[in-house]
Design a protein around this motif. Structure first.
Motif, PDB file in Angstrom:
ATOM      1  N   ASN A  60       3.240  14.603 -31.125  1.00 36.70           N
ATOM      2  CA  ASN A  60       4.522  14.828 -30.407  1.00 36.70           C
ATOM      3  C   ASN A  60       4.296  15.792 -29.708  1.00 36.70           C
ATOM      4  N   LYS A  61       3.686  17.111 -30.283  1.00 36.96           N
ATOM      5  CA  LYS A  61       3.614  18.422 -29.244  1.00 36.96           C
ATOM      6  C   LYS A  61       2.351  18.136 -28.564  1.00 36.96           C
ATOM      7  N   LEU A  62       1.322  17.723 -28.710  1.00 35.44           N
ATOM      8  CA  LEU A  62       0.095  17.573 -27.848  1.00 35.44           C
ATOM      9  C   LEU A  62      -0.485  16.031 -27.876  1.00 35.44           C
ATOM     10  N   SER A  63      -0.648  15.548 -26.727  1.00 34.39           N
ATOM     11  CA  SER A  63      -1.200  14.412 -26.422  1.00 34.39           C
ATOM     12  C   SER A  63      -2.491  14.455 -26.015  1.00 34.39           C
ATOM     13  N   ILE A  64      -3.252  13.361 -25.776  1.00 32.79           N
ATOM     14  CA  ILE A  64      -4.614  13.185 -25.343  1.00 32.79           C
ATOM     15  C   ILE A  64      -4.788  13.725 -23.947  1.00 32.79           C
ATOM     16  N   LYS A  65      -3.588  13.401 -23.264  1.00 33.38           N
ATOM     17  CA  LYS A  65      -3.566  13.692 -21.666  1.00 33.38           C
ATOM     18  C   LYS A  65      -3.151  14.863 -21.301  1.00 33.38           C
ATOM     19  N   ASP A  66      -2.886  15.851 -22.259  1.00 31.00           N
ATOM     20  CA  ASP A  66      -2.572  17.123 -22.240  1.00 31.00           C
ATOM     21  C   ASP A  66      -3.837  17.998 -22.492  1.00 31.00           C
ATOM     22  N   LEU A  67      -4.617  17.624 -23.413  1.00 31.91           N
ATOM     23  CA  LEU A  67      -5.976  18.465 -23.627  1.00 31.91           C
ATOM     24  C   LEU A  67      -7.037  17.597 -23.624  1.00 31.91           C
ATOM     25  N   ARG A  68      -8.073  18.061 -23.013  1.00 34.72           N
ATOM     26  CA  ARG A  68      -9.438  17.435 -23.056  1.00 34.72           C
ATOM     27  C   ARG A  68     -10.463  18.648 -23.622  1.00 34.72           C
ATOM     28  N   LEU A  69     -11.174  18.335 -24.471  1.00 30.17           N
ATOM     29  CA  LEU A  69     -12.367  19.363 -24.901  1.00 30.17           C
ATOM     30  C   LEU A  69     -13.711  19.067 -24.692  1.00 30.17           C
ATOM     31  N   PRO A  70     -14.411  19.800 -24.282  1.00 30.34           N
ATOM     32  CA  PRO A  70     -15.930  19.242 -24.404  1.00 30.34           C
ATOM     33  C   PRO A  70     -16.498  18.660 -25.529  1.00 30.34           C
ATOM     34  N   TRP A  71     -17.206  17.741 -25.510  1.00 31.60           N
ATOM     35  CA  TRP A  71     -17.702  17.218 -26.770  1.00 31.60           C
ATOM     36  C   TRP A  71     -19.275  17.588 -26.930  1.00 31.60           C
ATOM     37  N   LYS A  72     -20.092  18.245 -25.973  1.00 34.61           N
ATOM     38  CA  LYS A  72     -21.243  18.326 -26.214  1.00 34.61           C
ATOM     39  C   LYS A  72     -21.329  19.525 -27.211  1.00 34.61           C
ATOM     40  N   PRO A  73     -20.737  20.538 -27.144  1.00 36.35           N
ATOM     41  CA  PRO A  73     -20.898  21.725 -28.223  1.00 36.35           C
ATOM     42  C   PRO A  73     -20.807  21.094 -29.759  1.00 36.35           C
ATOM     43  N   ILE A  74     -20.039  20.113 -30.081  1.00 34.26           N
ATOM     44  CA  ILE A  74     -19.598  19.695 -31.349  1.00 34.26           C
ATOM     45  C   ILE A  74     -21.073  18.537 -31.516  1.00 34.26           C
ATOM     46  N   TYR A  75     -21.284  17.825 -30.680  1.00 35.19           N
ATOM     47  CA  TYR A  75     -22.343  16.922 -30.812  1.00 35.19           C
ATOM     48  C   TYR A  75     -23.769  17.835 -31.256  1.00 35.19           C
ATOM     49  N   LYS A  76     -23.873  19.110 -30.465  1.00 34.18           N
ATOM     50  CA  LYS A  76     -25.063  19.823 -30.714  1.00 34.18           C
ATOM     51  C   LYS A  76     -24.849  20.317 -32.016  1.00 34.18           C
ATOM     52  N   LEU A  77     -24.077  20.615 -32.555  1.00 37.29           N
ATOM     53  CA  LEU A  77     -23.868  21.254 -33.999  1.00 37.29           C
ATOM     54  C   LEU A  77     -24.084  20.062 -34.991  1.00 37.29           C
TER      55      LEU A  77
END
Length: 92
Positions: A60-77
């Motif tokens: 309710n406080k954050l939705s996917i429309k509010d925040l998009r984080l890059p996926w490549k750093p997590i994929y590399k890890l």
């Protein structure tokens, strides 16, 4: 040596004061960058991931429309741990 603190999140949670959406997004981005930083100690990684968990827990406080984080750093890890070379699977 880099040490991080969870004091902004911890202080707000102790005061029972709601974190404004803009500050919550900024804190999530900050702790995400710390969590995917190469060479970070496991203690600091645990603190950053705990803060991320607290900040993104409520849908309710954050939705996917509010925040998009890059996926490549997590994929590399994760690719280092999940996609091992074939020679590590072979039994000698």
């Amino acid at each position: 040596m880099l040490t991080i603190a969870m004091w902004p999140v911890h202080s707000w949670s102790m005061l029972k004061y709601p974190i404004p959406k803009e500050k919550r997004i900024a804190l999530v981005k900050l702790y995400f960058e710390v969590a995917v930083m190469p060479g970070i100690s496991s203690n600091n990684l645990a603190i950053a991931s705990e803060a991320l968990n607290y900040l993104t827990r409520s849908k309710n406080k954050l939705s996917i429309k509010d925040l998009r984080l890059p996926w490549k750093p997590i994929y590399k890890l994760l690719s280092k741990e999940l996609f091992l070379p074939r020679r590590k699977y072979e039994i000698k």
